[in-house]
Design a protein around this motif. Structure first.
Motif, PDB file in Angstrom:
ATOM      1  N   ALA A  74      -0.993   7.800 -20.922  1.00  0.00           N
ATOM      2  CA  ALA A  74       0.353   8.068 -20.396  1.00  0.00           C
ATOM      3  C   ALA A  74       0.347   9.294 -19.484  1.00  0.00           C
ATOM      4  O   ALA A  74       0.937   9.276 -18.396  1.00  0.00           O
ATOM      5  CB  ALA A  74       1.330   8.270 -21.552  1.00  0.00           C
ATOM      6  N   VAL A  75      -0.337  10.349 -19.907  1.00  0.00           N
ATOM      7  CA  VAL A  75      -0.393  11.574 -19.103  1.00  0.00           C
ATOM      8  C   VAL A  75      -1.137  11.323 -17.790  1.00  0.00           C
ATOM      9  O   VAL A  75      -0.701  11.761 -16.716  1.00  0.00           O
ATOM     10  CB  VAL A  75      -1.048  12.718 -19.907  1.00  0.00           C
ATOM     11  N   LEU A  76      -2.255  10.613 -17.847  1.00  0.00           N
ATOM     12  CA  LEU A  76      -3.030  10.342 -16.639  1.00  0.00           C
ATOM     13  C   LEU A  76      -2.284   9.429 -15.670  1.00  0.00           C
ATOM     14  O   LEU A  76      -2.397   9.591 -14.449  1.00  0.00           O
ATOM     15  CB  LEU A  76      -4.393   9.756 -16.997  1.00  0.00           C
ATOM     16  N   THR A  77      -1.521   8.487 -16.199  1.00  0.00           N
ATOM     17  CA  THR A  77      -0.694   7.655 -15.320  1.00  0.00           C
ATOM     18  C   THR A  77       0.278   8.519 -14.545  1.00  0.00           C
ATOM     19  O   THR A  77       0.419   8.384 -13.324  1.00  0.00           O
ATOM     20  CB  THR A  77       0.083   6.608 -16.149  1.00  0.00           C
ATOM     21  N   TRP A  78       0.950   9.402 -15.252  1.00  0.00           N
ATOM     22  CA  TRP A  78       1.925  10.290 -14.620  1.00  0.00           C
ATOM     23  C   TRP A  78       1.246  11.231 -13.616  1.00  0.00           C
ATOM     24  O   TRP A  78       1.733  11.412 -12.492  1.00  0.00           O
ATOM     25  CB  TRP A  78       2.657  11.090 -15.701  1.00  0.00           C
ATOM     26  N   LEU A  79       0.095  11.813 -13.995  1.00  0.00           N
ATOM     27  CA  LEU A  79      -0.584  12.761 -13.108  1.00  0.00           C
ATOM     28  C   LEU A  79      -1.076  12.106 -11.817  1.00  0.00           C
ATOM     29  O   LEU A  79      -0.895  12.658 -10.734  1.00  0.00           O
ATOM     30  CB  LEU A  79      -1.753  13.427 -13.842  1.00  0.00           C
ATOM     31  N   VAL A  80      -1.709  10.934 -11.925  1.00  0.00           N
ATOM     32  CA  VAL A  80      -2.203  10.305 -10.696  1.00  0.00           C
ATOM     33  C   VAL A  80      -1.043   9.847  -9.813  1.00  0.00           C
ATOM     34  O   VAL A  80      -1.151   9.869  -8.586  1.00  0.00           O
ATOM     35  CB  VAL A  80      -3.191   9.140 -10.946  1.00  0.00           C
ATOM     36  N   LYS A 112       0.810  -1.225   0.000  1.00  0.00           N
ATOM     37  CA  LYS A 112       0.000   0.000   0.000  1.00  0.00           C
ATOM     38  C   LYS A 112       0.839   1.270   0.000  1.00  0.00           C
ATOM     39  O   LYS A 112       0.330   2.345  -0.303  1.00  0.00           O
ATOM     40  CB  LYS A 112      -0.999  -0.013   1.157  1.00  0.00           C
ATOM     41  N   GLU A 113       2.140   1.155   0.302  1.00  0.00           N
ATOM     42  CA  GLU A 113       3.030   2.317   0.271  1.00  0.00           C
ATOM     43  C   GLU A 113       3.990   2.304  -0.920  1.00  0.00           C
ATOM     44  O   GLU A 113       4.760   3.249  -1.097  1.00  0.00           O
ATOM     45  CB  GLU A 113       3.853   2.373   1.570  1.00  0.00           C
ATOM     46  N   SER A 114       3.970   1.263  -1.725  1.00  0.00           N
ATOM     47  CA  SER A 114       4.943   1.084  -2.798  1.00  0.00           C
ATOM     48  C   SER A 114       4.683   2.024  -3.970  1.00  0.00           C
ATOM     49  O   SER A 114       3.632   1.980  -4.601  1.00  0.00           O
ATOM     50  CB  SER A 114       4.903  -0.367  -3.297  1.00  0.00           C
ATOM     51  N   ARG A 115       5.668   2.867  -4.262  1.00  0.00           N
ATOM     52  CA  ARG A 115       5.546   3.768  -5.409  1.00  0.00           C
ATOM     53  C   ARG A 115       5.663   2.983  -6.718  1.00  0.00           C
ATOM     54  O   ARG A 115       5.002   3.295  -7.691  1.00  0.00           O
ATOM     55  CB  ARG A 115       6.596   4.870  -5.337  1.00  0.00           C
ATOM     56  N   GLY A 116       6.511   1.937  -6.709  1.00  0.00           N
ATOM     57  CA  GLY A 116       6.655   1.112  -7.911  1.00  0.00           C
ATOM     58  C   GLY A 116       5.354   0.417  -8.265  1.00  0.00           C
ATOM     59  O   GLY A 116       4.937   0.401  -9.429  1.00  0.00           O
ATOM     60  N   ALA A 117       4.703  -0.177  -7.261  1.00  0.00           N
ATOM     61  CA  ALA A 117       3.415  -0.841  -7.496  1.00  0.00           C
ATOM     62  C   ALA A 117       2.375   0.179  -7.957  1.00  0.00           C
ATOM     63  O   ALA A 117       1.561  -0.113  -8.844  1.00  0.00           O
ATOM     64  CB  ALA A 117       2.939  -1.549  -6.230  1.00  0.00           C
ATOM     65  N   ALA A 118       2.422   1.375  -7.379  1.00  0.00           N
ATOM     66  CA  ALA A 118       1.474   2.420  -7.768  1.00  0.00           C
ATOM     67  C   ALA A 118       1.637   2.791  -9.237  1.00  0.00           C
ATOM     68  O   ALA A 118       0.654   2.855  -9.987  1.00  0.00           O
ATOM     69  CB  ALA A 118       1.657   3.653  -6.890  1.00  0.00           C
ATOM     70  N   ILE A 128       1.839  11.353  -9.439  1.00  0.00           N
ATOM     71  CA  ILE A 128       2.468  12.472  -8.714  1.00  0.00           C
ATOM     72  C   ILE A 128       1.478  13.257  -7.858  1.00  0.00           C
ATOM     73  O   ILE A 128       1.852  13.791  -6.823  1.00  0.00           O
ATOM     74  CB  ILE A 128       3.228  13.427  -9.660  1.00  0.00           C
ATOM     75  N   TRP A 129       0.206  13.312  -8.262  1.00  0.00           N
ATOM     76  CA  TRP A 129      -0.772  14.098  -7.518  1.00  0.00           C
ATOM     77  C   TRP A 129      -1.581  13.282  -6.514  1.00  0.00           C
ATOM     78  O   TRP A 129      -2.126  13.838  -5.565  1.00  0.00           O
ATOM     79  CB  TRP A 129      -1.748  14.789  -8.464  1.00  0.00           C
ATOM     80  N   MET A 130      -1.700  11.995  -6.736  1.00  0.00           N
ATOM     81  CA  MET A 130      -2.532  11.159  -5.857  1.00  0.00           C
ATOM     82  C   MET A 130      -1.777   9.922  -5.380  1.00  0.00           C
ATOM     83  O   MET A 130      -2.289   8.807  -5.492  1.00  0.00           O
ATOM     84  CB  MET A 130      -3.792  10.716  -6.613  1.00  0.00           C
ATOM     85  N   PRO A 131      -0.564  10.077  -4.845  1.00  0.00           N
ATOM     86  CA  PRO A 131       0.188   8.871  -4.478  1.00  0.00           C
ATOM     87  C   PRO A 131      -0.420   8.105  -3.302  1.00  0.00           C
ATOM     88  O   PRO A 131      -0.271   6.890  -3.216  1.00  0.00           O
ATOM     89  CB  PRO A 131       1.567   9.415  -4.131  1.00  0.00           C
ATOM     90  N   LYS A 132      -1.116   8.813  -2.431  1.00  0.00           N
ATOM     91  CA  LYS A 132      -1.703   8.149  -1.261  1.00  0.00           C
ATOM     92  C   LYS A 132      -2.812   7.198  -1.713  1.00  0.00           C
ATOM     93  O   LYS A 132      -3.698   7.592  -2.464  1.00  0.00           O
ATOM     94  CB  LYS A 132      -2.238   9.193  -0.285  1.00  0.00           C
ATOM     95  N   ASN A 133      -2.751   5.972  -1.270  1.00  0.00           N
ATOM     96  CA  ASN A 133      -3.730   4.926  -1.578  1.00  0.00           C
ATOM     97  C   ASN A 133      -3.727   4.504  -3.048  1.00  0.00           C
ATOM     98  O   ASN A 133      -4.616   3.769  -3.468  1.00  0.00           O
ATOM     99  CB  ASN A 133      -5.165   5.345  -1.209  1.00  0.00           C
ATOM    100  N   LEU A 134      -2.746   4.947  -3.838  1.00  0.00           N
ATOM    101  CA  LEU A 134      -2.781   4.668  -5.277  1.00  0.00           C
ATOM    102  C   LEU A 134      -2.634   3.189  -5.623  1.00  0.00           C
ATOM    103  O   LEU A 134      -3.338   2.710  -6.526  1.00  0.00           O
ATOM    104  CB  LEU A 134      -1.748   5.508  -6.026  1.00  0.00           C
ATOM    105  N   PRO A 135      -1.755   2.406  -4.967  1.00  0.00           N
ATOM    106  CA  PRO A 135      -1.702   0.984  -5.343  1.00  0.00           C
ATOM    107  C   PRO A 135      -3.052   0.279  -5.178  1.00  0.00           C
ATOM    108  O   PRO A 135      -3.471  -0.475  -6.057  1.00  0.00           O
ATOM    109  CB  PRO A 135      -0.646   0.402  -4.402  1.00  0.00           C
ATOM    110  N   VAL A 136      -3.740   0.551  -4.074  1.00  0.00           N
ATOM    111  CA  VAL A 136      -5.035  -0.089  -3.832  1.00  0.00           C
ATOM    112  C   VAL A 136      -6.073   0.442  -4.818  1.00  0.00           C
ATOM    113  O   VAL A 136      -6.850  -0.315  -5.396  1.00  0.00           O
ATOM    114  CB  VAL A 136      -5.487   0.124  -2.373  1.00  0.00           C
ATOM    115  N   ARG A 137      -6.074   1.746  -5.053  1.00  0.00           N
ATOM    116  CA  ARG A 137      -7.046   2.351  -5.980  1.00  0.00           C
ATOM    117  C   ARG A 137      -6.839   1.816  -7.402  1.00  0.00           C
ATOM    118  O   ARG A 137      -7.797   1.483  -8.094  1.00  0.00           O
ATOM    119  CB  ARG A 137      -6.919   3.864  -5.954  1.00  0.00           C
ATOM    120  N   ALA A 138      -5.583   1.734  -7.846  1.00  0.00           N
ATOM    121  CA  ALA A 138      -5.299   1.247  -9.204  1.00  0.00           C
ATOM    122  C   ALA A 138      -5.665  -0.233  -9.335  1.00  0.00           C
ATOM    123  O   ALA A 138      -6.214  -0.659 -10.358  1.00  0.00           O
ATOM    124  CB  ALA A 138      -3.833   1.468  -9.544  1.00  0.00           C
ATOM    125  N   LEU A 139      -5.366  -1.025  -8.309  1.00  0.00           N
ATOM    126  CA  LEU A 139      -5.750  -2.437  -8.331  1.00  0.00           C
ATOM    127  C   LEU A 139      -7.264  -2.579  -8.419  1.00  0.00           C
ATOM    128  O   LEU A 139      -7.783  -3.436  -9.150  1.00  0.00           O
ATOM    129  CB  LEU A 139      -5.211  -3.149  -7.091  1.00  0.00           C
TER     130      LEU A 139
END
Length: 194
Positions: A80-86, A35-41, A88-99
């Protein structure tokens, strides 16, 4: 192709369930890392956005295509742009949200593959229903988790904090995931033999 989608849906559930059933402490460490992994996010967000771009590209609704296909490659550039934006702007909870986003996308492709395996009308329950129910459960969890990923994180953490609950829910998840993979294997073998 059927086996691929069943493995994609069932294997991660079975593996995480086995880990929780055998060692709740390791499962807790893995979940805390995930849940904290930037790579997984980044990876999961890219998969979710590019899969969404693919779905938008192939949906075939003229009114929708007028906006999403204004120029060649628009959807893929947007992904590609949306991947980059989310990321950098929404890193909190991003691995769970993306999954959870991926869980919502999975049934669309899975159901296309399952269509030839569905029995005729009037059959109360058939083997493909195991996969269909699992896909629906994943989609529902995905819809909820897209809007409330912190609640998914809290529920998983709460289940993993109690060893009995972790072992029981892990065993249930392992059985469900294995059932999906097994069903996919059986249906694939049936298709090959026909």
């Amino acid at each position: 192709m059927m086996l691929f989608w069943c493995i994609l849906l069932g294997l991660p559930v079975a593996a995480c369930g086995c880990l929780a059933a055998v060692s709740p402490e390791r499962a807790t460490r893995f979940f805390d890392w995930f849940k904290e992994s930037r790579g997984a996010a980044w990876v999961l967000a890219a998969v979710a956005w590019f899969w969404t771009a693919y779905e938008c590209d192939t949906i075939g609704i003229a009114a929708f295509d007028r906006f999403t296909k204004a120029f060649p490659g628009e959807l893929w550039i947007l992904a590609a742009v949306l991947t980059w934006l989310v990321a950098i702007w929404m890193p909190k909870n991003l691995p769970v949200r993306a999954l959870c986003g991926i869980l919502m996308l999975l049934p669309g492709e899975l159901f296309k593959t399952m269509k030839p395996f569905r029995p005729e009308q009037g059959v109360a329950f058939a083997l493909p229903d195991i996969v269909i129910y699992a896909a629906y459960a994943g989609a529902i969890a995905g819809m909820y988790g897209m809007f409330y990923p912190w609640r998914i994180e809290k529920a998983v953490a709460l289940a993993l904090n109690k060893k009995t609950a972790a072992r029981f829910s892990g065993a249930a998840a392992a059985i469900a995931g294995a059932a999906v993979v097994f069903t996919g294997a059986v249906l694939s073998l049936q298709a090959c033999s026909n």
